[in-house]
Design a protein around this motif. Structure first.
Motif, mmCIF file in Angstrom:
data_model
loop_
_atom_site.group_PDB
_atom_site.id
_atom_site.type_symbol
_atom_site.label_atom_id
_atom_site.label_comp_id
_atom_site.label_asym_id
_atom_site.label_seq_id
_atom_site.Cartn_x
_atom_site.Cartn_y
_atom_site.Cartn_z
ATOM 1 N N ASP A 166 0.926 -1.160 -0.003
ATOM 2 C CA ASP A 166 0.024 0.158 0.041
ATOM 3 C C ASP A 166 0.956 1.489 0.027
ATOM 4 O O ASP A 166 2.187 1.010 0.412
ATOM 5 C CB ASP A 166 -0.841 -0.080 1.202
ATOM 6 C CG ASP A 166 -0.156 -0.195 2.689
ATOM 7 O OD1 ASP A 166 0.333 0.947 3.206
ATOM 8 O OD2 ASP A 166 -0.190 -1.198 3.191
ATOM 9 N N ASN A 283 -8.242 2.366 -7.305
ATOM 10 C CA ASN A 283 -7.521 1.009 -7.339
ATOM 11 C C ASN A 283 -6.104 1.464 -6.695
ATOM 12 O O ASN A 283 -5.350 0.262 -6.425
ATOM 13 C CB ASN A 283 -7.140 0.614 -9.047
ATOM 14 C CG ASN A 283 -8.187 -0.013 -9.636
ATOM 15 O OD1 ASN A 283 -9.255 -0.044 -8.819
ATOM 16 N ND2 ASN A 283 -8.274 -0.153 -10.884
ATOM 17 N N PRO A 285 -3.857 1.300 -3.731
ATOM 18 C CA PRO A 285 -4.013 0.811 -2.402
ATOM 19 C C PRO A 285 -3.445 1.563 -1.216
ATOM 20 O O PRO A 285 -2.524 2.245 -1.352
ATOM 21 C CB PRO A 285 -2.958 -0.616 -2.422
ATOM 22 C CG PRO A 285 -2.124 -0.276 -3.470
ATOM 23 C CD PRO A 285 -2.542 0.773 -4.692
ATOM 24 N N ASP A 331 -1.174 -9.372 -2.169
ATOM 25 C CA ASP A 331 -0.242 -8.119 -1.928
ATOM 26 C C ASP A 331 0.266 -7.272 -3.253
ATOM 27 O O ASP A 331 1.106 -6.797 -3.159
ATOM 28 C CB ASP A 331 0.734 -8.092 -0.953
ATOM 29 C CG ASP A 331 0.942 -7.083 -0.093
ATOM 30 O OD1 ASP A 331 -0.013 -6.330 0.120
ATOM 31 O OD2 ASP A 331 2.128 -6.845 0.666
ATOM 32 N N HIS A 333 -1.459 -5.410 -6.705
ATOM 33 C CA HIS A 333 -2.627 -4.525 -7.020
ATOM 34 C C HIS A 333 -2.617 -4.054 -8.405
ATOM 35 O O HIS A 333 -1.590 -3.535 -8.660
ATOM 36 C CB HIS A 333 -2.877 -3.515 -5.885
ATOM 37 C CG HIS A 333 -2.769 -3.752 -4.549
ATOM 38 N ND1 HIS A 333 -3.964 -4.338 -3.925
ATOM 39 C CD2 HIS A 333 -1.935 -3.826 -3.644
ATOM 40 C CE1 HIS A 333 -3.609 -4.679 -2.751
ATOM 41 N NE2 HIS A 333 -2.143 -4.428 -2.510
#
Length: 366
Positions: A166, A283, A285, A331, A333
């Motif tokens: 992220d 989208n 993260p 994990d 994306h």
């Protein structure tokens, strides 16, 4: 112990006396004029970073062990970003007189912890004096087969754009630390001014009370924000993502780590690959703590995720034919796709508006 008591070579001996090479390519490490490395059948990857006190780190809120760990990880991350395997590391330090031998041992403890995690050998370096605090220069050496190396210039039209982890948490962690530092020193300065006035008045009781208040200044409450601090202070190189890609049979077409911010790194890939891009805000993260902290500080969380930097996640492109494989990876994306250069660099917002993406990430020379 003052560093001068040991001298340069005494300090090096103390820091490296029990370092044992783990890699076959490390023929000789610390102890001579040069390390000796042997890579007969692979390409050698070399990266270097310099970290300056007051520019890249603040010892008010990062301890030396975490600093050592982070210093190694940001270099190891560059090797992973080339789809390589890190093998050796050299470390050079410039130190002012305020640092003791024990301080540098603590720094090395963090450095070695990071190296042990990824099986990296410390094979040399240098130490010198500094009049301006601490300076850190690290070089990491890795290897990869020629056909496995991934550059920034390989992205093609219709490729998928992916990121690991992220984004924005490290930046929000920095903002949190800077805010609490400002509050603490604001309180401290106010009390010190009152002490100066009390000294002029000769009020010893007031001076004693004020000094007691300084000793009892409240420490910041970081509960509920631990993840943000971890992302800022305990950087992790994403070698685990490289391993997942290899096991899934995915070879990225372009890749780099996100040190200066997603927008800046994506623009690097587009510039070197002569292409455009289209990414979707919905989208990107973002961790819950990042969103909460951005709202608390009245900041746009998407701007933080795009431009904050220091995430050290991997940004990479893959052929569209690998869509199903990518979707199965934990994990990882999918945030957009590569376009022809003429279509520019577009961010599509949550309400379907389109804006030109700009590189607004960290620029140390600006």
């Amino acid at each position: 112990m003052e560093i001068a008591q040991l001298g340069e070579f005494g300090l090096i001996d103390r820091l490296t006396k029990d370092i044992t090479p783990r890699n076959e390519s490390t023929k000789y490490g610390v102890g001579d004029d040069c390390a000796v490395l042997h890579y007969p059948d692979t390409e050698v990857l070399v990266t270097t970073d310099m970290l300056m006190e007051g520019v890249h780190f603040d010892l008010t809120y990062i301890d030396l062990k975490h600093l050592g760990y982070k210093s190694a990880m940001v270099n190891i991350s560059d090797i992973f970003a080339m789809n390589g395997t890190p093998r050796q590391l050299t470390i050079s330090l410039a130190l002012s007189k305020r640092f003791t031998v024990e301080d540098i041992e603590t720094f090395y403890a963090g450095l070695r912890l990071a190296c042990e995690k990824w099986n990296v050998d410390i094979v040399g370096g240098d130490t010198t004096s500094s009049f301006t605090g601490m300076a850190i220069s690290i070089t990491c050496i890795g290897e990869a087969r020629r056909e496995d190396i991934v550059y920034r210039n390989g992205a093609k039209n219709t490729d998928l754009i992916c990121v690991s982890g992220d984004l924005g948490a490290a930046y929000m962690g920095l903002q949190l630390l800077e805010r609490e530092k400002s509050v603490y020193y604001g309180q401290l300065n106010d009390l010190q001014k009152k002490i100066a006035i009390a000294k002029k008045d000769g009020d010893q009781q007031q001076i004693s009370n004020l000094k007691s208040q300084i000793s009892n200044l409240s420490q910041p409450d970081f509960s509920g924000k631990e993840y943000l601090l971890q992302r800022q202070l305990q950087t992790e190189a994403r070698g685990d993502i490289i391993e997942k890609l290899r096991l899934a049979g995915i070879r990225p077409t372009a890749m780099m780590d996100i040190s200066d911010g997603l927008s800046s790194e994506l623009m690097h890939i587009c510039k070197q690959s002569h292409c455009g891009c289209r990414i979707f805000e919905k989208n990107i993260p973002i961790d819950y703590q990042t969103a909460v902290m951005a709202e608390e500080m009245d900041m746009n969380v998407t701007t933080c995720a795009l431009n904050g930097g220091e995430d050290y996640e991997l940004l990479f492109t893959v052929p569209i034919g690998d869509l199903e494989k990518v979707q199965e990876l934990d994990d990882v994306h999918l945030i957009g796709h590569i376009t022809e250069e003429k279509f520019g660099h577009i961010l599509v917002t949550r309400d379907d508006q389109e804006f030109e993406l700009k590189a607004q990430g960290w620029n140390p020379l600006k």
